[in-house]
Design a protein around this motif. Structure first.
Motif, PDB file in Angstrom:
ATOM      1  N   LEU D 338       0.695  -0.845   0.558  1.00  0.00           N
ATOM      2  CA  LEU D 338       0.060  -0.315  -0.143  1.00  0.00           C
ATOM      3  C   LEU D 338       0.868   1.031  -0.242  1.00  0.00           C
ATOM      4  O   LEU D 338       1.142   1.751   1.143  1.00  0.00           O
ATOM      5  CB  LEU D 338      -1.112   0.050   0.830  1.00  0.00           C
ATOM      6  CG  LEU D 338      -1.827  -1.424   0.952  1.00  0.00           C
ATOM      7  CD1 LEU D 338      -2.755  -1.118   2.902  1.00  0.00           C
ATOM      8  CD2 LEU D 338      -2.686  -1.638  -0.354  1.00  0.00           C
ATOM      9  N   GLY D 339       1.582   1.365  -1.032  1.00  0.00           N
ATOM     10  CA  GLY D 339       2.068   2.507  -1.430  1.00  0.00           C
ATOM     11  C   GLY D 339       1.577   4.093  -1.209  1.00  0.00           C
ATOM     12  O   GLY D 339       1.732   4.845  -0.783  1.00  0.00           O
ATOM     13  N   GLU D 340      -0.212   4.346  -0.954  1.00  0.00           N
ATOM     14  CA  GLU D 340      -0.818   4.998  -0.256  1.00  0.00           C
ATOM     15  C   GLU D 340      -0.531   5.749   0.901  1.00  0.00           C
ATOM     16  O   GLU D 340      -1.215   7.047   1.515  1.00  0.00           O
ATOM     17  CB  GLU D 340      -2.360   4.692  -0.806  1.00  0.00           C
ATOM     18  CG  GLU D 340      -2.719   4.330  -2.115  1.00  0.00           C
ATOM     19  CD  GLU D 340      -2.283   3.166  -2.721  1.00  0.00           C
ATOM     20  OE1 GLU D 340      -1.586   2.405  -2.042  1.00  0.00           O
ATOM     21  OE2 GLU D 340      -2.721   2.974  -3.862  1.00  0.00           O
ATOM     22  N   LEU D 341       0.504   4.691   1.691  1.00  0.00           N
ATOM     23  CA  LEU D 341       0.533   5.206   3.168  1.00  0.00           C
ATOM     24  C   LEU D 341       1.817   5.474   3.904  1.00  0.00           C
ATOM     25  O   LEU D 341       2.057   5.598   4.475  1.00  0.00           O
ATOM     26  CB  LEU D 341       0.217   3.477   3.771  1.00  0.00           C
ATOM     27  CG  LEU D 341      -1.601   3.060   3.787  1.00  0.00           C
ATOM     28  CD1 LEU D 341      -1.857   2.111   4.761  1.00  0.00           C
ATOM     29  CD2 LEU D 341      -2.557   4.527   3.961  1.00  0.00           C
ATOM     30  N   ALA D 342       2.365   6.367   2.709  1.00  0.00           N
ATOM     31  CA  ALA D 342       4.296   6.284   2.518  1.00  0.00           C
ATOM     32  C   ALA D 342       3.703   7.563   3.635  1.00  0.00           C
ATOM     33  O   ALA D 342       5.098   7.607   4.167  1.00  0.00           O
ATOM     34  CB  ALA D 342       4.120   6.607   0.973  1.00  0.00           C
ATOM     35  N   PHE D 343       2.783   8.437   3.837  1.00  0.00           N
ATOM     36  CA  PHE D 343       2.861   9.556   5.006  1.00  0.00           C
ATOM     37  C   PHE D 343       3.250   9.138   6.153  1.00  0.00           C
ATOM     38  O   PHE D 343       3.753   9.791   6.678  1.00  0.00           O
ATOM     39  CB  PHE D 343       1.527  10.023   4.670  1.00  0.00           C
ATOM     40  CG  PHE D 343       1.001  11.273   6.079  1.00  0.00           C
ATOM     41  CD1 PHE D 343       0.660  11.931   5.136  1.00  0.00           C
ATOM     42  CD2 PHE D 343      -0.264  10.990   6.814  1.00  0.00           C
ATOM     43  CE1 PHE D 343       1.169  13.127   6.077  1.00  0.00           C
ATOM     44  CE2 PHE D 343       0.194  11.798   8.122  1.00  0.00           C
ATOM     45  CZ  PHE D 343      -0.187  13.249   7.459  1.00  0.00           C
ATOM     46  N   PHE D 344       2.177   7.633   6.452  1.00  0.00           N
ATOM     47  CA  PHE D 344       3.136   7.309   7.749  1.00  0.00           C
ATOM     48  C   PHE D 344       4.567   7.043   7.488  1.00  0.00           C
ATOM     49  O   PHE D 344       5.398   6.080   9.191  1.00  0.00           O
ATOM     50  CB  PHE D 344       2.136   6.087   8.312  1.00  0.00           C
ATOM     51  CG  PHE D 344       0.732   6.566   8.232  1.00  0.00           C
ATOM     52  CD1 PHE D 344       0.459   7.228   9.238  1.00  0.00           C
ATOM     53  CD2 PHE D 344      -0.363   6.217   7.402  1.00  0.00           C
ATOM     54  CE1 PHE D 344      -1.086   7.345   9.351  1.00  0.00           C
ATOM     55  CE2 PHE D 344      -1.560   7.073   6.882  1.00  0.00           C
ATOM     56  CZ  PHE D 344      -1.812   7.490   8.330  1.00  0.00           C
TER      57      PHE D 344
END
Lengths: 374, 374, 374, 374
Positions: D338-344
């Motif tokens: 899930l690259g979309e969670l890179a924020f974390f």
């Protein structure tokens, strides 16, 4: 450590601002140390240099004071513990001592709408002090001003801090001004202070930024580094921040801070000092200093310091130190301004060196002399 | 100020690492001050406390030294001016003095591939020193090590810094080690140092982070604040950063830094010291210190300091101070370790207090004694 | 990179405050980049995102302006080089370009004792602008205000910055207000600005503390961390420090700083902003920010930032960026407030996001659109 | 806010390192928020952008996990409250929830002397997970690694973090690696991760210094400022400090930190990162960053940041965020990284932008997509 408590006569510590953060920490902390719950961190007079000075034991101190608010000390202690100023279990552990001190706190003044004259107020405060000494069978009582900073006094009227100071003189009590307020520094009191035969000390406890400046200023001077600008910002929560957001009150405080630089550096560098009220910081304060100095061949360099401390925890042990030292000075017959206590103050009374190390040397020498007097 | 230059006999300053940043700044700066181009900022011995000590005048100093590189001093000075270490016009203004010193710089060693024995190298260096004194008709010459820090010596072999120190002893020259390198601190030299009848001083000039620590450590101790951790990071550009990125070299430096804390605090707090090589900083260094301490009732507080300085500009005036003081000590017949100069060093020889203020008091007292000797 | 310079028509950049530090750095820097002496560090519009936007080449820019002082640009450049704002050899290397710009600088006003009416001043300034365009055969000229910050305007009179802005409108020149002064933001000019058919941008270049705040504010908001207090102190040397030591001038500047926090955080935290005049810092400024925030379960945390920058070196490339972007906007027929340039300003005109990243995305999109217009 | 809890099926959160500071804060904090005792400060997924994403309600989360120590959660919570990580009364207020989670914590491994093979350990852990789901009638369970950082794995053997990750795959549980340990990033697991049809996220939560770097790096890049050196020092107390004092463990962590700089700046600046174990700091950490950058015409400038935070309080809400997001991703049939969670994360799986603002934009877009899936 200190002399055996059993033989000590009881000594009073009468706090002006007795329900404030500093006073509450003083009372709770003295009880905690006496009970052996904490080591005497931050207490200068528990060092070996003071062991033979004949200082009153912590266990011999009896607390009371004036205040104009009515929050009970045990409750204030709970608030301080919630803010991290003292350990969470301490208010319960020393509840009896807090309650005892609370019973010795009397309403000060003038309160809003108070129509008493200055003379009437002084007389009332003097009577409060005498009652405290009598009720507790005290060998003596030291009056210590730890109330919020007043605006700089203008005009001839005695500000409240001076009313309390006058009462101390009249009641025969040594006096310590831990704040920048006027206290004994009023022209109308100068003669009485000189004639009173009582030792006194002040002004304005050196607990953070100015402590650092007194340690660092001499370093620059000794190394012949040319300080060009010394700028500072203080962020304070708690009541002190609000009091000092008043420019008139801040002016009193800043005068002391600047004196330290002028005296240790030999010149007055550029730079301002700001004191901001930041309630979000609670009882904590942050002081940032930026020192621009020139080195060899004019090379420009910078030192920055950031001090994050708890004001009440920094002040409280010094209040205990001062009460003990001034009580002993009184016991040994000293009177007048105690310049030897400049180590503790931003704007010391009497004549005193400005460099922290020199002030400490004077203090240790004074401790030795106190021990020699019988 | 200093004694009239006309009557001063000429005194040599022989710099180990004579083409480095510090040495170049020493030579250029001494010329600039002698010519009245700059005030003596950063020069301790130009203060009034030293006016009657009989120190050699700056104008009487003659420079020479050993180095293993061959960049001419005027060119090094241009590089330093481009990096902001000295004013841009200074290298041209003192070109003659830089060229004169450059002519007195001799190749040191051992160079790569050098097959000379330690004894041969010492003999060669001794001859270089004697030639310098003879050629310039010097009353005496002080050897000052300002070369890059060596790795900690292991084994019995004398490291280069000790070869130069041995040559100083043999040539009858007082010796100052401004670096943490071994120098005279080698077991094989201990006997010779003791028997040599020469004064010596060191080790490792206190120019930034450790200077601050020596000023701040006593403050915590005097206030009975419990320092729990003292952590530091140094970012250094220039050659020093690269040299100290070698963990063995850094170990020597850090030992001095830790000694200051242990001696001023009375305990060894938690915390590490890092030295990073950051070439982008050029001749500048930044030192960040984070001091976690406990106050009254265990309240946790923090002091942080950031020191941004130019290493060569901080070191150079101290090298001049030391050369003058040690030359005068030699003239007055003193010998052995000069603990009275601890003010200048991280890891001082002899017995000395650790607190900066106490070190300064000893220095001023030493200056007075130097003046009393005829 | 930018389009081939040969084909570019010449574009004027008319600087209000043309002899100041920022303007001098703009002129010298543009010449240095055109000559290939330096890489375009700090110049946003030299990035690949702007390569196809049709911006005027740096080599096509022609400089002139108004000022009320008369120090020649080559001399100002020497002063700036001595203070480390530009490399020491640059003023000589670009002496011709500095002299050329200097010839196009005209006395502005009103000068002390000036009896001209506002209308007369606007007419004179308009004529100055028209003459500049005519003499240099310019395709267009952008007026950029880089003069010292004025006190907040009170009353109906047009302050000087608004007189210059009115002249820009009348002469048909796009306008950029890089300062917090009133400029076009005067009620008396609102109608003219709307009807003028000219693009304009402003106010108050975002070069240091506010740049940081625009980058950090969104981080706290995105992480749902509750900022309780954001306090700041700015130490400024140079003329800007003196101008902003005037509380009325500082008020204009601080309004922009607070807008950034309110817009990125969604709330207005506690905390003040101080601007101190510290002449010892020369052209350098230091901004300290202290951010007290709450994390999970109310845990208190702190971020501090210290920004040490050279104001002129931070502002100058942005002035070049803005002149190019606004000139191109004019060329492509755009008019009115350019909210798309909010990336550059503390208090942007038009509608614009407050977060730096969102502003940058809008800027890049605007750059793309500029390239699509033929 | 989140969807009505009544209808939510129960979702498991299985914590590797379930008795650690982070895990304890996760469990106590989730209970405190569910009970309305605290606002959801620090919890990203309680923002309005996530209201329609179909995330499981906090009240629907059920906690369990593996650990190799046996201190009960209620006692760990007391310790954390004493250290200021959570309010003093919270452990009592959520005692029931802490005890419930404690009953679902199982001994992990391998323990010292454990002779089970990797396959046997994976099988045992898988069975533990299946039992947790079965006993609590969970719709699904997310495995989150919050254990102390392991040394970088060498050789073919699966390190413990990978054994747990393999068990998650086998039990059909989505997986989140909040630490820099190997977890799913082992060559022997790559095939299984790809074929497993499960969503996963990681590595190494971005809670302090790296969060700041991801916010500040883009600012320098967007402004075309040339970062020459970015140096950092981290002072950590608690268990994390001790674990990362192991250079091999620190290496894993630092790789993530450097990746952020390289990706946001486009170059790798000079500078090192230190991680020091400073037990005196307790659960708090301080990160100092020093960023040397060049502006226009090569002018040298510096930004410094000091971050003082509580690691557990920073990490815990993100663990809740990730558990909710990954559970919902699983529910909607997503699988793979899930690259979309890179924020974390410091070192995100999949493809992802490095700038914090871009990562946040991707996260918000992902939240929208999660809501569209039925």
């Amino acid at each position: 450590m200190s002399a055996p408590p059993a033989r000590s006569p009881r000594v009073g510590v009468w706090l002006i601002g007795a329900r404030g953060s500093v006073a509450t920490t003083v009372v709770a902390g003295c009880a905690a140390l006496t009970a052996g719950l904490h080591p005497p961190t931050g207490l200068v007079t528990e060092g070996p240099e003071f062991a033979d000075s004949g200082l009153p034991a912590l266990s011999s101190l009896v607390f009371g004071g004036h205040d104009t608010t009515d929050c009970p000390l045990p409750k204030r202690a709970e608030q301080l513990a919630a803010g991290g100023v003292m350990p969470h279990r301490l208010p319960v552990a020393v509840a009896a001592e807090l309650a005892a001190a609370d019973r010795e706190i009397t309403t000060g003044g003038p309160l809003p709408g108070d129509t008493r004259t200055a003379e009437e107020l002084i007389a009332a405060f003097t009577e409060d002090l005498r009652g405290f000494v009598r009720r507790n069978d005290l060998a003596r009582a030291v009056v210590v001003n730890v109330a919020s900073t007043e605006p700089v006094a203008t005009g001839d009227d005695l500000p409240p801090s001076s009313l309390y100071a006058a009462a101390a003189l009249r009641a025969g009590c040594p006096y310590v001004n831990f704040t920048p307020s006027t206290g004994l520094h009023h022209p109308a009191l100068a003669g009485r202070a000189a004639a009173g035969g009582l030792p006194y000390a002040g002004r304005d406890g050196k607990t953070g930024q100015t402590l650092l400046r007194a340690a660092l200023g001499p370093m620059f001077a000794q190394r012949a580094l040319a300080v060009r600008a010394w700028s500072g910002t203080n962020l304070l929560g708690g009541g002190d921040g609000a009091a000092l957001a008043d420019p008139a009150a801040a002016a009193a405080k800043n005068a002391g801070k600047e004196r330290v630089l002028a005296d240790t550096l030999g010149t007055v560098p550029e730079g301002e000092v700001h004191i901001d009220d930041v309630p979000a910081l609670g009882d904590w304060k942050t002081a940032w200093d930026h020192i621009a100095f020139d080195g060899f061949l004019g090379t420009r360099m910078v030192l920055q310091t950031t001090w994050q401390g708890c004001d009440s925890a920094l002040a409280a042990p010094l209040v205990l130190d001062l009460a003990r030292l001034v009580a002993r000075a009184h016991e040994t017959g000293r009177s007048g301004p105690l310049g030897e206590l400049a180590f503790f103050f931003k704007d010391p009374v009497g004549t005193a060196p400005a460099a922290l190390a020199a002030q400490y040397a004077e203090l240790v020498d004074f401790a030795r002399q106190l021990g020699e007097t019988r």
